[in-house]
Design a protein around this motif. Structure first.
Motif, PDB file in Angstrom:
ATOM      1  N   ALA A   1       0.802  -1.220   0.000  1.00 18.41           N
ATOM      2  CA  ALA A   1       0.000   0.000   0.000  1.00 18.41           C
ATOM      3  C   ALA A   1       0.838   1.273   0.000  1.00 18.41           C
ATOM      4  O   ALA A   1       0.283   2.372  -0.134  1.00 18.41           O
ATOM      5  N   SER A   2       2.135   1.158   0.153  1.00 16.55           N
ATOM      6  CA  SER A   2       2.963   2.363   0.138  1.00 16.55           C
ATOM      7  C   SER A   2       2.825   3.087  -1.202  1.00 16.55           C
ATOM      8  O   SER A   2       2.860   2.466  -2.268  1.00 16.55           O
TER       9      SER A   2
ATOM     10  N   SER B   1      -5.660  -7.243  -3.344  1.00 16.72           N
ATOM     11  CA  SER B   1      -6.019  -5.975  -3.973  1.00 16.72           C
ATOM     12  C   SER B   1      -6.846  -5.177  -2.972  1.00 16.72           C
ATOM     13  O   SER B   1      -7.226  -5.698  -1.914  1.00 16.72           O
ATOM     14  N   GLY B   2      -7.161  -3.936  -3.324  1.00 18.11           N
ATOM     15  CA  GLY B   2      -8.028  -3.161  -2.445  1.00 18.11           C
ATOM     16  C   GLY B   2      -7.593  -1.731  -2.261  1.00 18.11           C
ATOM     17  O   GLY B   2      -6.667  -1.242  -2.923  1.00 18.11           O
ATOM     18  N   CYS B   3      -8.255  -1.054  -1.341  1.00 16.97           N
ATOM     19  CA  CYS B   3      -7.973   0.345  -1.018  1.00 16.97           C
ATOM     20  C   CYS B   3      -7.235   0.438   0.309  1.00 16.97           C
ATOM     21  O   CYS B   3      -7.665  -0.161   1.298  1.00 16.97           O
TER      22      CYS B   3
ATOM     23  N   LYS C   1      -3.032   8.530  -1.897  1.00 16.41           N
ATOM     24  CA  LYS C   1      -3.080   8.099  -3.287  1.00 16.41           C
ATOM     25  C   LYS C   1      -2.009   8.830  -4.081  1.00 16.41           C
ATOM     26  O   LYS C   1      -1.944  10.072  -4.058  1.00 16.41           O
ATOM     27  N   PRO C   2      -1.143   8.107  -4.787  1.00 13.24           N
ATOM     28  CA  PRO C   2      -0.125   8.795  -5.589  1.00 13.24           C
ATOM     29  C   PRO C   2      -0.778   9.561  -6.737  1.00 13.24           C
ATOM     30  O   PRO C   2      -1.848   9.185  -7.225  1.00 13.24           O
ATOM     31  N   SER C   3      -0.137  10.591  -7.192  1.00 13.08           N
ATOM     32  CA  SER C   3      -0.729  11.484  -8.192  1.00 13.08           C
ATOM     33  C   SER C   3      -1.022  10.781  -9.508  1.00 13.08           C
ATOM     34  O   SER C   3      -1.926  11.186 -10.244  1.00 13.08           O
ATOM     35  N   TRP C   4      -0.275   9.723  -9.813  1.00 15.52           N
ATOM     36  CA  TRP C   4      -0.458   9.042 -11.096  1.00 15.52           C
ATOM     37  C   TRP C   4      -1.610   8.034 -11.093  1.00 15.52           C
ATOM     38  O   TRP C   4      -1.983   7.525 -12.128  1.00 15.52           O
ATOM     39  N   GLN C   5      -2.180   7.740  -9.942  1.00 15.21           N
ATOM     40  CA  GLN C   5      -3.353   6.864  -9.889  1.00 15.21           C
ATOM     41  C   GLN C   5      -4.620   7.710 -10.045  1.00 15.21           C
ATOM     42  O   GLN C   5      -4.845   8.638  -9.280  1.00 15.21           O
TER      43      GLN C   5
ATOM     44  N   CYS D   1     -11.146   4.450  -5.038  1.00 16.17           N
ATOM     45  CA  CYS D   1     -10.336   4.542  -3.820  1.00 16.17           C
ATOM     46  C   CYS D   1      -9.929   5.994  -3.602  1.00 16.17           C
ATOM     47  O   CYS D   1      -9.262   6.589  -4.456  1.00 16.17           O
ATOM     48  N   ALA D   2     -10.286   6.538  -2.468  1.00 17.60           N
ATOM     49  CA  ALA D   2      -9.836   7.883  -2.133  1.00 17.60           C
ATOM     50  C   ALA D   2      -8.353   7.893  -1.811  1.00 17.60           C
ATOM     51  O   ALA D   2      -7.661   8.893  -2.009  1.00 17.60           O
TER      52      ALA D   2
END
Length: 455
Positions: free
Chosen positions: A290-291, A326-328, A334-338, A343-344
């Protein structure tokens, strides 16, 4: 004197093959170099060894129908104590893998005998072919270092790696020729952690998969003194300090409110591609996958097929509680590229590769088990495979975060979009069910060459 007594009792899987010209022809496209096999089978064999240190408790065994067929396997590492990380290696103990089925179909011989003399899973040329890496693997990777971070010591790591590489015709990678180096989390080559047979299996899997995808890369094994996040994180930092630009982590555990601080302490390394297993327990987020600074690697079932690619993949799932993770994230930004909207915070995974034990990979291991070939699965296989792909693609720029790279190639032929399968039940369907484009279980897809992993 440091004890080399294995930590946990183990049972193994074994396989057998005999030379057959017809199999060599059949596997020219998808077969491993140096494998000519007709009869392969897995069977359990038992060894009982007394543990020394006790960082964990018991091993879990699975016997369930996977994405491609019924196989049985055991978790390589013992169940960790609370607050510790679990390794993600799954060792097949019975049943017939996709590799064996294809071999049997090719020459009409049903697998029925067992020994540990030859592999029963996919080898380097299979993986390179499946992911469009054959040309790159032969010409790229020299001068790059892949670091493998695991807990505890594998006393036989270098010798077992030599067996794997020799069998598949890969160049020698030893301490003597400068290709291989093993250190503890302090960087010492002599002051190493307590040995543990479960984590030794994990180490063998990781070393072999890094070798399979990037045969010309150097390999640095960094062994943490325990499976705590603090010690494993320290080992990640040590790997970077020693110059590795690609760091593979095949472990994970539950999320916690400390994760954001772990992010900045251990995983925020611009210019370094850090891969992490997404987990083997089906839908649900784990850390450090999740990092926001790592590439979270999910798992697929990989089978040879009649498509132009020659392979097909679907989500690896055995049940709602066994399969790729998988999951939130509950905590990680959340990284900018996602850009997914379900997922918030951070969504898992980013990309994927083979992980289903029923379509598993071959590994050579000798510590705490009968020395020989075993078939492994789990996202422990997919994380070092993807680390090897990053290494083939070349050194990332110093200010980049390589977890972003595949997102710039989303929707292109640089990735194989996995569109079938599910790893559980969730309210936002794409987070647990594969479909066109991004999805949780397989991320953006699996590699088709290097361009999705180049900054």
């Amino acid at each position: 004197m440091r004890s080399t007594t294995p930590h946990t009792p183990s049972d193994g899987s074994i396989s057998r093959s005999t030379n057959s010209p017809s199999i060599r022809v059949r596997w020219r496209r998808v077969g491993s170099a140096a494998i000519a096999a007709t009869a392969l089978v897995l069977a359990g064999l038992g060894t009982a060894v007394q543990a020394t240190a006790a960082p964990a408790t018991t091993n879990a065994t699975a016997a369930a129908k996977s994405s491609t067929g019924k196989v049985t396997w055991t978790r390589a590492c013992a169940t960790p104590a609370k607050g510790r990380m679990a390794c993600k290696a799954l060792r097949v103990t019975g049943g017939t893998t996709a590799f064996q089925k294809a071999e049997a179909k090719a020459d009409g011989v049903t697998p029925k005998a067992a020994d540990a003399s030859t592999p029963s899973g996919y080898g380097p040329s299979d993986l390179q072919d499946a992911y469009g890496l054959t040309s790159a693997a032969s010409s790229k990777g020299s001068g790059e270092t892949i670091a493998i971070v695991d807990a505890y010591d594998d006393p036989n790591a270098e010798a077992d790696l030599a067996k794997y590489r020799s069998y598949y015709g890969l160049s020698s990678c030893t301490t003597a020729n400068g290709c291989f180096k093993k250190v503890g989390q302090t960087g010492s080559t002599t002051s190493l952690p307590t040995a543990d047979s479960g984590w030794a299996e994990e180490i063998s899997l990781d070393l072999d998969m890094a070798s399979a995808t990037c045969p010309n890369c150097d390999i640095l094994l960094v062994e943490a003194k325990s499976s705590s996040m603090a010690n494993l994180g320290t080992a990640v930092n040590r790997a970077v300090t020693l110059g590795a630009k690609f760091v593979s982590n095949s472990y994970g555990g539950g999320e916690s409110s400390s994760d954001s601080s772990y992010d900045t302490s251990y995983f925020k390394h611009p210019g370094v591609a850090i891969t992490v297993s997404a987990g083997d327990s089906g839908y649900g987020a784990e850390y450090p996958a999740a990092s926001q600074y790592v590439t979270a690697v999910g798992g697929t079932a990989l089978s040879s097929g009649s498509s132009s690619r020659g392979w097909s993949e679907q989500v690896w799932s055995t049940s709602s509680t066994e399969g790729t993770g998988s999951g939130c994230s509950a905590y990680d930004t959340k990284p900018s590229w996602q850009t997914d909207t379900g997922c918030a915070k951070r969504a898992i995974a980013d990309v994927s590769a083979v992980a289903d034990p029923a379509t598993g990979v071959s590994v050579y291991d000798s510590y705490g088990v009968t020395a020989g070939w075993y078939t492994f699965g789990g996202t422990s296989a997919s994380a070092p495979i993807i680390a090897g792909v990053y290494a083939l693609a070349g050194t990332p720029s110093t200010s980049s975060y390589p977890a972003k790279f595949p997102y710039t190639a989303a929707g292109t032929s640089a990735l194989n979009d996995v569109t079938s399968g599910s790893n559980g039940t969730c309210t936002t369907s794409y987070l647990c069910t594969a479909g066109s484009g991004y999805d949780g279980p397989t991320g953006l897809g699996t590699p088709e060459g290097l361009s999705a992993f180049t900054g």
